[in-house]
Scaffold this active site. Structure first.
Site, PDB file in Angstrom:
ATOM      1  N   GLU A   1      13.380  -9.382   1.624  1.00 41.55           N
ATOM      2  CA  GLU A   1      12.373  -7.965   1.679  1.00 41.55           C
ATOM      3  C   GLU A   1      12.728  -6.484   1.620  1.00 41.55           C
ATOM      4  O   GLU A   1      14.247  -6.725   2.234  1.00 41.55           O
ATOM      5  CB  GLU A   1      11.533  -8.324   3.384  1.00 41.55           C
ATOM      6  CG  GLU A   1      11.064  -7.047   3.591  1.00 41.55           C
ATOM      7  CD  GLU A   1      11.077  -7.178   5.670  1.00 41.55           C
ATOM      8  OE1 GLU A   1      10.061  -6.690   6.450  1.00 41.55           O
ATOM      9  OE2 GLU A   1      11.030  -8.482   6.444  1.00 41.55           O
TER      10      GLU A   1
ATOM     11  N   ASN B   1       8.236  -5.384  -0.879  1.00 40.39           N
ATOM     12  CA  ASN B   1       8.009  -4.275  -0.005  1.00 40.39           C
ATOM     13  C   ASN B   1       6.201  -4.180   0.191  1.00 40.39           C
ATOM     14  O   ASN B   1       5.624  -4.022  -0.620  1.00 40.39           O
ATOM     15  CB  ASN B   1       8.614  -3.410  -0.623  1.00 40.39           C
ATOM     16  CG  ASN B   1       8.213  -1.874   0.232  1.00 40.39           C
ATOM     17  OD1 ASN B   1       8.139  -1.838   1.097  1.00 40.39           O
ATOM     18  ND2 ASN B   1       9.285  -0.961  -0.509  1.00 40.39           N
TER      19      ASN B   1
ATOM     20  N   ARG C   1      12.479   4.504  12.502  1.00 43.34           N
ATOM     21  CA  ARG C   1      12.010   4.961  12.493  1.00 43.34           C
ATOM     22  C   ARG C   1      10.444   4.825  13.873  1.00 43.34           C
ATOM     23  O   ARG C   1      10.934   4.620  14.514  1.00 43.34           O
ATOM     24  CB  ARG C   1      11.192   5.427  11.290  1.00 43.34           C
ATOM     25  CG  ARG C   1      12.398   5.387   9.604  1.00 43.34           C
ATOM     26  CD  ARG C   1      11.226   6.096   8.477  1.00 43.34           C
ATOM     27  NE  ARG C   1      10.214   6.289   8.170  1.00 43.34           N
ATOM     28  CZ  ARG C   1       8.878   5.983   7.385  1.00 43.34           C
ATOM     29  NH1 ARG C   1       8.673   4.808   7.027  1.00 43.34           N
ATOM     30  NH2 ARG C   1       7.647   6.940   8.098  1.00 43.34           N
TER      31      ARG C   1
ATOM     32  N   PRO D   1       0.295  -1.017  -0.005  1.00 49.52           N
ATOM     33  CA  PRO D   1      -0.154   0.338   0.365  1.00 49.52           C
ATOM     34  C   PRO D   1       0.756   1.208  -0.052  1.00 49.52           C
ATOM     35  O   PRO D   1       1.766   1.366   0.762  1.00 49.52           O
ATOM     36  CB  PRO D   1      -0.674  -0.223   1.071  1.00 49.52           C
ATOM     37  CG  PRO D   1       0.122  -1.521   2.125  1.00 49.52           C
ATOM     38  CD  PRO D   1       0.440  -2.413   1.344  1.00 49.52           C
ATOM     39  N   ASN D   2       0.266   2.318  -0.970  1.00 46.55           N
ATOM     40  CA  ASN D   2       0.432   3.455  -0.871  1.00 46.55           C
ATOM     41  C   ASN D   2       2.261   3.432  -1.430  1.00 46.55           C
ATOM     42  O   ASN D   2       2.102   4.921  -2.345  1.00 46.55           O
ATOM     43  CB  ASN D   2       1.294   4.556   0.984  1.00 46.55           C
ATOM     44  CG  ASN D   2      -0.409   4.281   1.155  1.00 46.55           C
ATOM     45  OD1 ASN D   2      -1.049   4.971   0.438  1.00 46.55           O
ATOM     46  ND2 ASN D   2      -0.691   4.199   2.015  1.00 46.55           N
TER      47      ASN D   2
ATOM     48  N   SER E   1      13.274   3.264   2.959  1.00 49.93           N
ATOM     49  CA  SER E   1      13.816   4.219   4.505  1.00 49.93           C
ATOM     50  C   SER E   1      14.091   2.500   5.092  1.00 49.93           C
ATOM     51  O   SER E   1      13.930   1.432   4.713  1.00 49.93           O
ATOM     52  CB  SER E   1      12.424   4.591   5.050  1.00 49.93           C
ATOM     53  OG  SER E   1      11.486   3.742   5.946  1.00 49.93           O
TER      54      SER E   1
ATOM     55  N   TYR F   1      11.025   8.818   1.316  1.00 51.68           N
ATOM     56  CA  TYR F   1      10.756   7.928   0.193  1.00 51.68           C
ATOM     57  C   TYR F   1      11.899   8.183  -1.211  1.00 51.68           C
ATOM     58  O   TYR F   1      11.305   7.431  -2.107  1.00 51.68           O
ATOM     59  CB  TYR F   1       8.855   7.341  -0.373  1.00 51.68           C
ATOM     60  CG  TYR F   1       8.524   6.485   0.897  1.00 51.68           C
ATOM     61  CD1 TYR F   1       8.941   6.092   1.739  1.00 51.68           C
ATOM     62  CD2 TYR F   1       7.912   7.929   1.419  1.00 51.68           C
ATOM     63  CE1 TYR F   1       8.592   4.714   2.321  1.00 51.68           C
ATOM     64  CE2 TYR F   1       7.027   7.032   2.508  1.00 51.68           C
ATOM     65  CZ  TYR F   1       7.549   5.627   3.158  1.00 51.68           C
ATOM     66  OH  TYR F   1       7.270   5.692   4.590  1.00 51.68           O
TER      67      TYR F   1
ATOM     68  N   HIS G   1       3.910  -4.640   9.396  1.00 49.43           N
ATOM     69  CA  HIS G   1       3.744  -4.747  10.640  1.00 49.43           C
ATOM     70  C   HIS G   1       3.005  -5.111  11.037  1.00 49.43           C
ATOM     71  O   HIS G   1       3.066  -5.314  12.813  1.00 49.43           O
ATOM     72  CB  HIS G   1       4.091  -3.251  10.534  1.00 49.43           C
ATOM     73  CG  HIS G   1       4.956  -2.593  10.562  1.00 49.43           C
ATOM     74  ND1 HIS G   1       6.227  -2.066  10.684  1.00 49.43           N
ATOM     75  CD2 HIS G   1       4.456  -1.284   9.582  1.00 49.43           C
ATOM     76  CE1 HIS G   1       6.729  -1.249   9.551  1.00 49.43           C
ATOM     77  NE2 HIS G   1       5.928  -0.947   9.152  1.00 49.43           N
TER      78      HIS G   1
ATOM     79  N   ARG H   1       4.308  10.899  -2.457  1.00 44.61           N
ATOM     80  CA  ARG H   1       4.121  10.672  -0.900  1.00 44.61           C
ATOM     81  C   ARG H   1       5.514  11.240  -0.014  1.00 44.61           C
ATOM     82  O   ARG H   1       6.547  10.300  -0.678  1.00 44.61           O
ATOM     83  CB  ARG H   1       3.555   9.072  -0.565  1.00 44.61           C
ATOM     84  CG  ARG H   1       3.219   8.805   0.331  1.00 44.61           C
ATOM     85  CD  ARG H   1       3.472   7.581   1.170  1.00 44.61           C
ATOM     86  NE  ARG H   1       3.090   7.414   2.218  1.00 44.61           N
ATOM     87  CZ  ARG H   1       3.752   6.336   2.693  1.00 44.61           C
ATOM     88  NH1 ARG H   1       4.220   5.320   2.025  1.00 44.61           N
ATOM     89  NH2 ARG H   1       3.549   6.226   4.478  1.00 44.61           N
TER      90      ARG H   1
ATOM     91  N   ALA I   1       3.031  -1.246   4.739  1.00 41.36           N
ATOM     92  CA  ALA I   1       2.397  -0.913   5.954  1.00 41.36           C
ATOM     93  C   ALA I   1       2.191  -2.325   6.477  1.00 41.36           C
ATOM     94  O   ALA I   1       2.228  -2.352   7.823  1.00 41.36           O
ATOM     95  CB  ALA I   1       1.040  -0.115   6.110  1.00 41.36           C
TER      96      ALA I   1
ATOM     97  N   HIS J   1      12.354  -2.315   1.509  1.00 42.97           N
ATOM     98  CA  HIS J   1      12.296  -1.238   2.887  1.00 42.97           C
ATOM     99  C   HIS J   1      13.216  -0.020   1.853  1.00 42.97           C
ATOM    100  O   HIS J   1      13.909  -0.130   1.882  1.00 42.97           O
ATOM    101  CB  HIS J   1      12.338  -1.313   4.421  1.00 42.97           C
ATOM    102  CG  HIS J   1      10.882  -2.056   4.452  1.00 42.97           C
ATOM    103  ND1 HIS J   1       9.119  -2.110   4.099  1.00 42.97           N
ATOM    104  CD2 HIS J   1      12.046  -2.770   4.889  1.00 42.97           C
ATOM    105  CE1 HIS J   1       9.184  -2.347   4.504  1.00 42.97           C
ATOM    106  NE2 HIS J   1      10.522  -4.013   5.324  1.00 42.97           N
TER     107      HIS J   1
END
Length: 153
Positions: free
Chosen positions: A106, A79, A115, A15-16, A110, A28, A85, A23, A82, A108
């Site tokens: 996996e 990736n 974070r 998502p996103n 960032s 990112y 988690h 964004r 969200a 990411h």
């Protein structure tokens, strides 16, 4: 080995991530999903892999793509965004990839560990072949390189 003969790799994004470039570019980056699609095709080709990029905001679609990866014998760069988690459905689908003797890295953009605290837990990390985080788009390139290196033996 030509790209047509190369091992298939699905680059799956949650998502996103379709909003890349607009964004939170300070986190990112400014590159878009279309940029990732172009770069991943080039990186994959250079490594003798057939890389295909997909993105969805829908958890069930992402789970279905992981099932498809198992059925088609495709390695995965994931990736989860969200879903990283809290999505145990995604974790269980991803586990089917690695327990089928396929690689799943996996990724990411960032570094989640640097974070907010809610981002520190990954339910996917424990079943992944490996994790690459914090290098922006280079995280994807490094993941593809890791898959190519593992396959080369």
């Amino acid at each position: 080995m030509t790209v047509d003969d190369g091992a298939p790799v699905m680059i799956l994004n949650g998502p996103n991530l379709g909003r890349l470039g607009v964004r939170e570019p300070e986190i990112y980056g400014h590159a878009s999903m279309a940029d990732l699609e172009r770069e991943a095709a080039r990186w994959g080709s250079d490594l003798g892999l057939r890389a295909q990029v997909r993105q969805t905001d829908d958890e069930s679609t992402l789970v279905g793509w992981l099932h498809e990866a198992v059925d088609s014998r495709s390695h995965v760069v994931l990736n989860p965004a969200a879903f990283t988690h809290y999505s145990y459905a995604l974790r269980d689908a991803a586990a089917q990839v690695t327990t089928s003797d396929l690689l799943l890295v996996e990724v990411h953009l960032s570094n989640p560990a640097s974070r907010e605290s809610f981002r520190h837990l990954s339910v996917v990390a424990g079943i992944a072949s490996g994790t690459v985080a914090g290098f922006g788009f280079d995280s994807y390139r490094l993941a593809l390189e890791a898959i190519a290196n593992k396959l080369a033996g």
